[in-house]
Design a protein around this motif. Sequence first.
Motif, PDB file in Angstrom:
ATOM      1  N   GLU A 185       0.829  -1.200   0.000  1.00 54.75           N
ATOM      2  CA  GLU A 185       0.000   0.000   0.000  1.00 54.75           C
ATOM      3  C   GLU A 185       0.872   1.262   0.000  1.00 54.75           C
ATOM      4  O   GLU A 185       1.949   1.278   0.588  1.00 54.75           O
ATOM      5  CB  GLU A 185      -0.883  -0.001   1.254  1.00 54.75           C
ATOM      6  N   THR A 228       5.816  -1.054  -0.335  1.00 54.58           N
ATOM      7  CA  THR A 228       4.979  -0.467   0.700  1.00 54.58           C
ATOM      8  C   THR A 228       5.594   0.866   1.112  1.00 54.58           C
ATOM      9  O   THR A 228       6.766   0.924   1.459  1.00 54.58           O
ATOM     10  CB  THR A 228       4.923  -1.397   1.926  1.00 54.58           C
ATOM     11  N   ASP A 280      -2.608   5.188  -2.546  1.00 52.19           N
ATOM     12  CA  ASP A 280      -3.785   4.338  -2.434  1.00 52.19           C
ATOM     13  C   ASP A 280      -4.735   4.956  -1.429  1.00 52.19           C
ATOM     14  O   ASP A 280      -5.940   4.793  -1.490  1.00 52.19           O
ATOM     15  CB  ASP A 280      -3.387   2.947  -1.950  1.00 52.19           C
ATOM     16  N   ARG A 281      -4.121   5.658  -0.461  1.00 50.44           N
ATOM     17  CA  ARG A 281      -4.933   6.239   0.613  1.00 50.44           C
ATOM     18  C   ARG A 281      -4.258   7.531   1.047  1.00 50.44           C
ATOM     19  O   ARG A 281      -3.035   7.618   1.115  1.00 50.44           O
ATOM     20  CB  ARG A 281      -4.985   5.255   1.794  1.00 50.44           C
TER      21      ARG A 281
END
Lengths: 205, 253, 277
Positions: free
Chosen positions: B39, B199, B215-216
């Motif tokens: 992520e 990551t 992603d966020r």
Amino acid sequence: MQALLTTWKLTAVAFAIAFVLGVLITVMRVSPLKPLRFFGDFYVQIFRNIPGACLLIILVYAFPYLDIIWSYFTCVLIAASLIPAAFCSEYLMTGINAIPVGQIEAARSIGMTFAQMIRKIVVPQALRSSVLPLTNLLVATMLTTALASQVPLRPADLTGLVAHINTHAVGGVTAFFISAMLYCATAVVIGQIGNLIDKKVRILR
Amino acid sequence: MSAYAAEGQVPVIELRHVDKHFGDLHVLKDICLSVQRGEVVVIIGPSGSGKSTLCRTINRMETIDAGEILIDGVPLPEEGKDLAKLRAQIGMVFQSFNLFAHMNILENVTLGPTDVLKRPRKEAREEAMQLLKRVGVESQAHKVPAQLSGGQQQRVAIARSLAMHPKAILFDEPTSALDPEMIGEVLEVMTELAQEGMTMLVVTHEMNFARRVADRVIFMDDGSIVEEGTPEAFFENPQTERARNFLNSIKNH
Amino acid sequence: MRDARTNIRDALYEAPGPRTRRLTAVGTALTLAALVVLIALVIRRFYEAGQLDSKYWALFAKYTTWRYIGKGLVGTVEAALMAGTLTFALGFTYMLLRISRLKAARAVGTALVEFTRGVPTLLFIYFFFLVVPQLGIKLSAFLKITLPVAISASGVVAEVLRSGVNAVPNGQREAAYSLGMRERSVFLKVVFPQAFRIVIPAMISELVIVLKDTTFAYVVSFPDLMQNAKVLISNYDSLLAVYLVVAVIYILINYLLNKASDFMARRRNQVKGAAAV
């Protein structure tokens, strides 16, 4: 010539002792233990500020009253190492202080242990940036060994020899100039070597 | 948190109710956050919001006063060899690059692999050269950091992190100290990394990067996480007043 | 947001975990104990050698002793100030030579700097003490100590001054020239005043070295602190006590001078920092 060798020998030995002692004092001063830090700082303040002649006289004339009797050679050597050791520590501290905190953090962030960080990052950087001050210190140590002329030393050091010649015979101007040139030449050679090393290892920031 | 737990995955990085003070200043307030494998999480917020501090607590560059930090489900050790070992698994890229000033570029990249991971020197050098090539500075391998531009230095710093084969990399404002024309080259390397599945936790002021790569997105203000969501949701439709104010203030620039 | 750990001494260490805290506590206690033992041993050595006996220290209760020490101190300070002034004049001259446009002048300047920097003070003292009289020149004891000390420190001072001149930004010089100032006034009114301000801390440190060198005054029998200490000793027969007190006086003076130097350096940096904002 004998006298020049004595001066060189004294200088080399005194500087070696001063360096080792200076490193030791520096380790104390950066240690996390407050009493050691205090002792290190105290040492530096004392020996950075005491006049060489004063220290030598205390070692030679006052210490016997404490039943501590050393040979003249030992006394000169001790005086000519204790004082440069304080300066050595000051220069090393300056070298350490010049290391940005980010270097330490980066070392930690790649997982280096404290010992690895000290060995691979702190010591090399501190040493490299101390080359020039330490070169000057070596010259200063040599000049300090002229203290040896204040005590009867056999074989005499360079300054002692000149003083001797001049007290016992006329025409010491030559002796003075020769010895001055010998000191000076040694200092210049040391300085040049120092500059060379510094150019090689200097850290660009 | 619970949503991920339900999926049976252990997050690479997990913070549980983390609190931190600098003297009277409450810089981190009950922070809960987790980052899954692969992520890319981008933290944004005004300066002084605690985002950089948050990033630095994860490999214990900063200590925390309360709460828990887990790496791969294991609590972050407090000291000693265990802590060092864990840091070796989490990369970090600093705002001010922090390349080792007394080593050349190649040595900077190989130091970790040889000294921390105890890998053979030759192998480490070969891989380091590959990494330097990947970030585009292989021709500078034998120069010292001060001879490189900021952008090049930061790319080397990324290579240094990658050489440790980290589980995740923390980016602490990696482009804030760079001249504008060099920001792009660093972001490009970071984008590639993200696409390869690294990551990443990135603290940045680069909104376009956040929009494109994250992603966020997590928005922090005054020591708390105020809002989090996908980049689209956050940038198009911020839920909170504070986030709207922040986005407006940077739009006006 | 970074805490203010600007001091590398502390930055070397991480915020300690519980084990480190325990170790540090134990280590602190142990080293503290070692320090106390060390001090105790020193005191015991004094005691066993009988040097703590009041007869050795009684003289310090007398006004005359302190007056005598004070006199010596005045001698030391006079010699140091005189030597300091001479050093500055000499150093300034060498510096002018070194920044001169004439190659020969530069060479002479460099030679003088290297020579005075590379020769021990004591050798210069012996030169003035033993050789100069042989040449038929009579100097007072005061000059016999201040001249060699000044010469010996002058090379370093020249270098310090030169670094100060170099530290004045080139733009200052250019700006002065652009106003139509002549070279002489550019240096006198623009460069030197700034350079002097830059080197004040280093100059104070240099004064410490000069002051230390004046302790050799006993060689030429000039009544400075060290020489007066000798006289006190022959009157009271308490060598150790007198020399220790004298050493402490020297250390304190030099310590204060060094502190003053640090203070000036810090103040300068603050002014510079404030100007940069």
